[in-house]
Motif scaffolding. Structure first.
Motif, mmCIF file in Angstrom:
data_model
loop_
_atom_site.group_PDB
_atom_site.id
_atom_site.type_symbol
_atom_site.label_atom_id
_atom_site.label_comp_id
_atom_site.label_asym_id
_atom_site.label_seq_id
_atom_site.Cartn_x
_atom_site.Cartn_y
_atom_site.Cartn_z
ATOM 1 N N ARG B 43 1.251 8.406 10.578
ATOM 2 C CA ARG B 43 0.019 8.195 11.337
ATOM 3 C C ARG B 43 -1.197 8.007 10.435
ATOM 4 O O ARG B 43 -2.184 7.406 10.836
ATOM 5 N N SER B 44 -1.126 8.565 9.239
ATOM 6 C CA SER B 44 -2.277 8.518 8.328
ATOM 7 C C SER B 44 -2.197 7.388 7.319
ATOM 8 O O SER B 44 -3.150 7.160 6.577
ATOM 9 N N ARG B 45 -1.062 6.699 7.277
ATOM 10 C CA ARG B 45 -0.820 5.786 6.155
ATOM 11 C C ARG B 45 -1.852 4.655 6.075
ATOM 12 O O ARG B 45 -2.315 4.309 4.984
ATOM 13 N N ALA B 46 -2.220 4.081 7.219
ATOM 14 C CA ALA B 46 -3.197 2.988 7.185
ATOM 15 C C ALA B 46 -4.530 3.478 6.603
ATOM 16 O O ALA B 46 -5.159 2.804 5.781
ATOM 17 N N MET B 47 -4.952 4.679 7.017
ATOM 18 C CA MET B 47 -6.194 5.241 6.487
ATOM 19 C C MET B 47 -6.079 5.514 4.992
ATOM 20 O O MET B 47 -7.006 5.266 4.221
ATOM 21 N N LEU B 48 -4.913 6.042 4.580
ATOM 22 C CA LEU B 48 -4.675 6.334 3.166
ATOM 23 C C LEU B 48 -4.811 5.072 2.317
ATOM 24 O O LEU B 48 -5.514 5.068 1.306
ATOM 25 N N VAL B 49 -4.128 4.013 2.744
ATOM 26 C CA VAL B 49 -4.113 2.790 1.947
ATOM 27 C C VAL B 49 -5.497 2.147 1.935
ATOM 28 O O VAL B 49 -5.962 1.646 0.902
ATOM 29 N N ARG B 50 -6.192 2.211 3.063
ATOM 30 C CA ARG B 50 -7.546 1.665 3.112
ATOM 31 C C ARG B 50 -8.464 2.423 2.141
ATOM 32 O O ARG B 50 -9.280 1.839 1.436
ATOM 33 N N THR B 51 -8.303 3.738 2.111
ATOM 34 C CA THR B 51 -9.100 4.573 1.198
ATOM 35 C C THR B 51 -8.776 4.245 -0.254
ATOM 36 O O THR B 51 -9.666 4.121 -1.103
ATOM 37 N N MET B 52 -7.485 4.055 -0.545
ATOM 38 C CA MET B 52 -7.076 3.720 -1.914
ATOM 39 C C MET B 52 -7.651 2.370 -2.338
ATOM 40 O O MET B 52 -8.146 2.231 -3.472
ATOM 41 N N ARG B 53 -7.607 1.397 -1.458
ATOM 42 C CA ARG B 53 -8.145 0.072 -1.808
ATOM 43 C C ARG B 53 -9.638 0.142 -2.109
ATOM 44 O O ARG B 53 -10.123 -0.473 -3.075
ATOM 45 N N ALA B 54 -10.364 0.887 -1.284
ATOM 46 C CA ALA B 54 -11.812 0.962 -1.480
ATOM 47 C C ALA B 54 -12.148 1.725 -2.768
ATOM 48 O O ALA B 54 -13.116 1.396 -3.462
#
Lengths: 92, 219
Positions: B43-54
């Motif tokens: 459930r958190s993966r999209a948020m995690l990856v978005r945070t990593m990219r930024a």
């Protein structure tokens, strides 16, 4: 980790916040809930899978434990019943 | 490969190879992401990856390991003990890692790298995660989405609480009453069954992580 609750209003505010956060309901919608607002079986977002996450989040935020045999359709029937249950747990 | 691109690498822990995802330049100052456990990770993966990219766009190398028995790991969750996850958190950290970024259950692992700064989002006890897993099993007629932790993993989790040390920053959502160094507005993606846009929450996390880790390094 969670400070002791000493106030009915705090339990009410926590329950409303968790309904918004877990079920994805609108803040305005939840702010308008009264004791007789029907929950389980009436709100489409409030299904059996959502109940598991909702109870877990309430446990964490209120610093309480909710046993499986305490959970039934009656306790989840409306906002007032759920709030009464949580106040009895959190404020004793 | 240009900055911001995503690559998959391997790391070795307890004799087995596991995957880790890297976003950002190789060899730069790195942040090790310690992810939530079980369904909370999905459930958190999209948020995690978005945070990593930024964060990569701000110059950080962001590394997200698969814990043994999770993600793309070749091992079965049933064969994994708590010590395997503790070892994996340690073994996945290269020398470039200067801080950990942990979410939920991941905060129970970051003390294996206690010399580094530890930024935490909504830390939780292992006992609470187990209660949630078992409750989901009941609600879903016995199917926990395939999560069947071993007795050894359950025992370790049951006893695990986030370890305090001087280099910890704890961030929670503003609707969460528990103590925190900082609160941010947002809904917990690890509780949402339905996918949601995570861009606003990710941006708030990125600002706080970037500012805090830079201050940590400077001090």
């Amino acid at each position: 980790m969670v400070a002791a609750l000493n106030d009915d209003q705090e339990v009410d505010a926590t329950l409303r916040a968790v309904l918004v956060d877990v079920l994805g309901l609108g803040t305005d919608q939840v702010a308008a809930f009264t004791e007789s607002t029907a929950l389980f079986g009436d709100l489409p977002e409030f299904d059996s899978m959502a109940v598991a996450g909702l109870l877990s989040e309430l446990e964490e935020r209120l610093g309480i434990l909710i046993e499986d045999d305490e959970v039934d359709a009656e306790m989840l029937e409306n906002y007032g019943r759920l709030l009464t249950f949580l106040r009895a747990k959190a404020l004793r | 490969m240009s900055r911001g691109d995503l690559t998959y690498d391997r790391y070795t822990s307890n004799g087995s190879e596991e995957w880790l995802m890297r976003i950002g330049p190789r060899g730069g100052p790195a942040l090790l992401f310690l992810p939530p456990f079980f369904e909370e990770l999905n459930r958190s993966r999209a948020m995690l990856v978005r945070t990593m990219r930024a964060l990569a766009a701000r110059g950080w190398t962001c590394v997200l390991p698969d814990l043994p028995g999770a993600g793309e790991s070749g091992r079965l969750l049933e064969d994994i003990g708590w010590d395997d996850w503790r070892s994996a958190a340690f073994d996945s950290a290269s020398k470039e890692v200067i801080a950990t970024v942990s979410i939920r259950g991941g905060c129970l692992l970051d003390d294996v790298l206690a010399a580094r700064g530890a930024w935490r989002l909504s830390p939780v006890s292992g006992a609470a995660l187990l209660r949630d897993l078992d409750r989901t099993r009941i609600a879903d007629d016995g199917a926990t989405g395939g999560y069947t932790p071993s007795a050894a993993l359950r025992a370790g989790l049951m006893a695990a609480t986030p370890i305090e040390n001087t280099l910890v920053r704890t961030v929670r959502l503003s609707s969460d009453r528990a103590d925190a160094d900082h609160k941010i507005d947002g809904a917990p993606p690890w509780r949402r069954a339905e996918p949601q846009s995570s861009s606003e929450l990710a941006e708030l996390l990125v600002c706080d992580i970037d500012t805090w880790v830079r201050a940590c390094v400077a001090s």
